[in-house]
Design a protein around this motif. Structure first.
Motif, short mmCIF file in Angstrom:
data_model
loop_
_atom_site.label_atom_id
_atom_site.label_comp_id
_atom_site.label_asym_id
_atom_site.label_seq_id
_atom_site.Cartn_x
_atom_site.Cartn_y
_atom_site.Cartn_z
N HIS A 24 0.80 -1.23 0.00
CA HIS A 24 0.00 0.00 0.00
C HIS A 24 0.84 1.28 0.00
N GLY A 25 2.09 1.17 -0.41
CA GLY A 25 2.93 2.37 -0.62
C GLY A 25 2.87 3.35 0.53
N GLY A 26 2.60 4.60 0.21
CA GLY A 26 2.55 5.65 1.23
C GLY A 26 1.13 5.94 1.69
N TRP A 36 -2.17 3.59 5.96
CA TRP A 36 -3.10 4.01 7.02
C TRP A 36 -4.36 4.57 6.39
N SER A 37 -4.17 5.40 5.39
CA SER A 37 -5.32 6.11 4.81
C SER A 37 -6.31 5.16 4.17
N LEU A 38 -5.82 4.14 3.48
CA LEU A 38 -6.72 3.23 2.76
C LEU A 38 -7.09 2.00 3.58
N GLY A 93 0.22 -10.47 10.07
CA GLY A 93 0.61 -9.07 10.04
C GLY A 93 -0.23 -8.26 11.00
N CYS A 94 0.43 -7.34 11.70
CA CYS A 94 -0.24 -6.56 12.74
C CYS A 94 0.05 -5.07 12.58
N GLY A 95 0.24 -4.66 11.32
CA GLY A 95 0.41 -3.23 11.05
C GLY A 95 -0.94 -2.60 10.77
N LYS A 131 5.27 -11.16 13.23
CA LYS A 131 6.64 -11.06 13.75
C LYS A 131 6.74 -9.90 14.73
N GLU A 132 6.11 -8.77 14.37
CA GLU A 132 6.12 -7.59 15.26
C GLU A 132 4.71 -7.07 15.47
N GLN A 133 4.54 -6.38 16.62
CA GLN A 133 3.27 -5.71 16.90
C GLN A 133 3.56 -4.22 17.14
N ARG A 177 6.35 -1.41 10.96
CA ARG A 177 6.70 -0.27 10.10
C ARG A 177 5.61 0.81 10.14
N SER A 178 4.36 0.38 10.22
CA SER A 178 3.26 1.36 10.23
C SER A 178 3.43 2.39 11.35
N SER A 179 4.05 1.97 12.44
CA SER A 179 4.19 2.88 13.59
C SER A 179 5.12 4.05 13.27
N GLY A 200 1.34 9.71 9.57
CA GLY A 200 0.03 9.68 10.20
C GLY A 200 -0.93 10.73 9.67
N ILE A 201 -0.99 10.86 8.36
CA ILE A 201 -1.96 11.80 7.80
C ILE A 201 -2.76 11.12 6.70
N TRP A 202 -3.90 11.73 6.39
CA TRP A 202 -4.74 11.25 5.28
C TRP A 202 -3.97 11.52 3.98
C1 LIG Z 1 8.03 7.86 6.37
C2 LIG Z 1 6.69 7.28 6.04
C3 LIG Z 1 5.56 8.05 6.23
C4 LIG Z 1 4.30 7.51 5.93
N1 LIG Z 1 3.22 8.28 6.17
C5 LIG Z 1 1.99 7.80 5.90
C6 LIG Z 1 0.85 8.59 6.18
O1 LIG Z 1 0.97 9.71 6.68
N2 LIG Z 1 -0.37 8.09 5.86
C7 LIG Z 1 -0.52 6.85 5.31
O2 LIG Z 1 -1.65 6.46 5.01
N3 LIG Z 1 0.55 6.05 5.08
C8 LIG Z 1 1.80 6.51 5.35
N4 LIG Z 1 2.89 5.72 5.12
C9 LIG Z 1 2.71 4.40 4.54
C10 LIG Z 1 2.29 3.40 5.57
O3 LIG Z 1 3.14 3.48 6.67
C11 LIG Z 1 2.33 1.99 4.96
O4 LIG Z 1 1.59 1.95 3.77
C12 LIG Z 1 1.75 1.02 5.97
O5 LIG Z 1 2.56 1.07 7.12
C13 LIG Z 1 1.69 -0.40 5.47
O6 LIG Z 1 1.11 -1.14 6.52
P1 LIG Z 1 1.13 -2.71 6.56
O7 LIG Z 1 0.26 -3.12 7.67
O8 LIG Z 1 0.84 -3.23 5.19
O9 LIG Z 1 2.65 -3.08 6.83
P2 LIG Z 1 3.51 -3.11 8.19
O10 LIG Z 1 3.22 -2.01 9.08
O11 LIG Z 1 4.92 -3.29 7.72
O12 LIG Z 1 3.03 -4.43 8.92
C14 LIG Z 1 3.42 -5.69 8.46
C15 LIG Z 1 3.14 -6.71 9.51
O13 LIG Z 1 3.48 -8.00 8.99
C16 LIG Z 1 4.42 -8.62 9.83
N5 LIG Z 1 5.32 -9.43 9.03
C17 LIG Z 1 6.04 -9.02 7.96
N6 LIG Z 1 6.75 -10.06 7.48
C18 LIG Z 1 6.44 -11.14 8.25
C19 LIG Z 1 6.83 -12.49 8.27
N7 LIG Z 1 7.71 -12.96 7.39
N8 LIG Z 1 6.33 -13.32 9.21
C20 LIG Z 1 5.44 -12.84 10.12
N9 LIG Z 1 5.03 -11.55 10.15
C21 LIG Z 1 5.52 -10.73 9.24
C22 LIG Z 1 5.12 -7.47 10.54
O14 LIG Z 1 5.73 -7.93 11.74
C23 LIG Z 1 3.94 -6.54 10.78
O15 LIG Z 1 3.23 -6.98 11.89
C24 LIG Z 1 4.17 6.21 5.41
C25 LIG Z 1 5.31 5.44 5.24
C26 LIG Z 1 6.56 5.97 5.54
C27 LIG Z 1 7.77 5.15 5.34
#
Ligand SMILES: Cc1cc2nc3c(=O)[nH]c(=O)nc-3n(C[C@H](O)[C@H](O)[C@H](O)COP(=O)(O)OP(=O)(O)OC[C@H]3O[C@@H](n4cnc5c(N)ncnc54)[C@H](O)[C@@H]3O)c2cc1C
Length: 395
Positions: A89-91, A94-96, A120-122, A144-146, A151-153, A157-159
């Motif tokens: 989901h790129g950047g 959170w928004s989508l 996954g727990c992001g 793996k992480e909460q 990475r989401s943490s 944090g904006i729309w």
């Molecule tokens: C600097 C920066 C600013 C951003 N700002 C915004 C913003 O303002 N608004 C917005 O909407 N988005 C923003 N984003 C994008 C947003 O952060 C990501 O699109 C979002 O974090 C993706 O979430 P996710 O849950 O898919 O991934 P993640 O948060 O990476 O979660 C992945 C989960 O899967 C688990 N996992 C991964 N691999 C494994 C494995 N092999 N085995 C078990 N578990 C695994 C991890 O432990 C984690 O729990 C930003 C990104 C960056 C880098």
């Protein structure tokens, strides 16, 4: 029509055209719970930001999971398991999140007694898990992480629903799906306003520019592909109304300033809110690290939703995921600061998050950059840029 079947059809084609009458229908502007046009556009009280490098309380780097064709939301059969992918989901993760969660859940073709595993727990995993619970499934998250270590943490944090979500070349086929997800999420966020701890809130932003806004050449970022401006093209009825601040009102030294309301996620409080919600609905989170596709076959659950974000690149050998590095730092919280600033010409933004003023330092060379090492100078420079903006402000 059965909701799941309906969404499956919607996900594949013609979402906007076919959504009428559905509970998650595309809102018209009159349905918006908060009309952006009615938000006050006078200047707020503008407390100075204490932009000093020694007030930096944390610095983080992470990689956005970008895919040129948009996120992967589809079903794959792996032996006896149904694997539903929901990553990339790129950047905009959170928004989508609520929209992509609803799409993924709609792909589950099983009765409600079937336990569902979410990996996954992001941002995407948590919302997908909650969406599946709301649909009636018993859900376990494996990760793996909460939060606060996903990475989401580390996001701003904006729309930002169209931030690095698809390339311009692939914009057309993804547009309807994107619009559906964005509208669904936007509506859900309005229901999360006013909660204890302010997990989601509206704030006031100022965008500063050296040149008139019309001369900026759209969304193009040096070193990156062109991206569509979906928000302008497809969500103009939801877009908060911006206004150009008149020279007599402009408190900044920069000649061109635009003011607009922005939806902001206080990620610490919001992640905790999502975790609490998931647990309250009977959810369980289990530490587990997957190392290959074969590991999906080891689950007890027959339905697994893969929300591993950037982790999917290594886990599935998915070379369609391109890392886009991003570094942020937090300055000590200043609750009296109720506005943010984006100054893209100087690669600096600040957002008034409750858990600290979030300073983002955009850097050329972030695209296709998997390096997760912190460059302290990058953040110090961004804070110094911010200090310069503050020093030049007319009070
Ligand atoms: C600097 C920066 C600013 C951003 N700002 C915004 C913003 O303002 N608004 C917005 O909407 N988005 C923003 N984003 C994008 C947003 O952060 C990501 O699109 C979002 O974090 C993706 O979430 P996710 O849950 O898919 O991934 P993640 O948060 O990476 O979660 C992945 C989960 O899967 C688990 N996992 C991964 N691999 C494994 C494995 N092999 N085995 C078990 N578990 C695994 C991890 O432990 C984690 O729990 C930003 C990104 C960056 C880098």
């Amino acid at each position: 029509m059965h909701r799941r079947r309906f969404l499956q059809g919607a996900a594949g084609s013609g979402i906007a055209a076919t959504l009428g009458g559905c509970v998650t229908a595309k809102p018209s502007s009159s349905q918006l719970p908060l009309s952006p046009a009615s938000l006050p556009l006078s200047l707020p009280e503008m407390a100075p930001i204490n932009a000093y490098p020694d007030r930096i309380i944390s610095t983080n780097v992470c990689t956005r999971p970008f895919r040129a064709t948009g996120p992967r939301i589809e079903t794959e059969t792996v032996g006896k398991k149904t694997l539903i992918h929901n990553y990339g989901h790129g950047g905009s993760g959170w928004s989508l999140s609520w929209g992509t969660a609803a799409l993924a859940e709609s792909l589950i073709n099983a009765d409600k007694q079937t336990p569902v595993a979410v990996v996954g727990c992001g941002a995407v995993g948590l919302t997908t898990a909650i969406q599946c619970q709301r649909a009636g499934y018993k859900v376990t998250i494996y990760a793996k992480e909460q939060p606060p270590y996903v990475r989401s943490s580390y996001a701003s944090g904006i729309w930002s629903p169209d931030s690095r979500i698809v390339t311009l070349a692939n914009a057309q086929p993804f547009a309807e799906r994107w619009q559906w997800m964005a509208r669904m999420s936007y509506l859900r966020f309005q229901t999360l306003l006013g909660l204890t701890g302010n997990p989601v809130e509206w704030t006031t932003m100022f965008r500063l520019a050296d040149k008139p806004f019309d001369d900026h050449g759209g969304h193009n970022i040096p070193g990156e592909p062109a991206y569509p401006n979906y928000r302008k093209e497809l969500l103009s009825d939801l877009n908060p109304k911006a206004r150009d601040v008149s020279p007599s009102q402009n408190p900044f030294a920069t000649p061109h300033v635009r003011q607009f309301p922005l939806l902001m996620f206080n990620i610490s409080a919001y992640s905790q809110y999502l975790l609490d919600l998931f647990y309250r609905s009977g959810g369980q989170i289990i530490d587990r690290t997957l190392t290959s596709m074969a590991d999906f076959q080891q689950f007890d659950e027959s339905v697994i939703v893969n929300c591993t974000g950037y982790g999917a690149k290594a886990l599935l050998n998915d070379d369609t995921i391109i890392p886009v590095r991003g570094q942020t730092c937090k300055l000590m919280p200043q609750p009296e600061v109720k506005y943010g600033i984006q100054y893209f010409d100087r690669h600096t933004s600040v957002y008034p998050r409750r858990d600290g003023l979030l300073v983002q330092a955009g850097a050329e060379g972030d695209f296709n950059n998997p390096l997760a090492n912190i460059d302290p100078q990058e953040s110090i420079k961004a804070v110094e840029q911010l200090a310069a903006i503050m020093a030049e402000m007319k009070r």
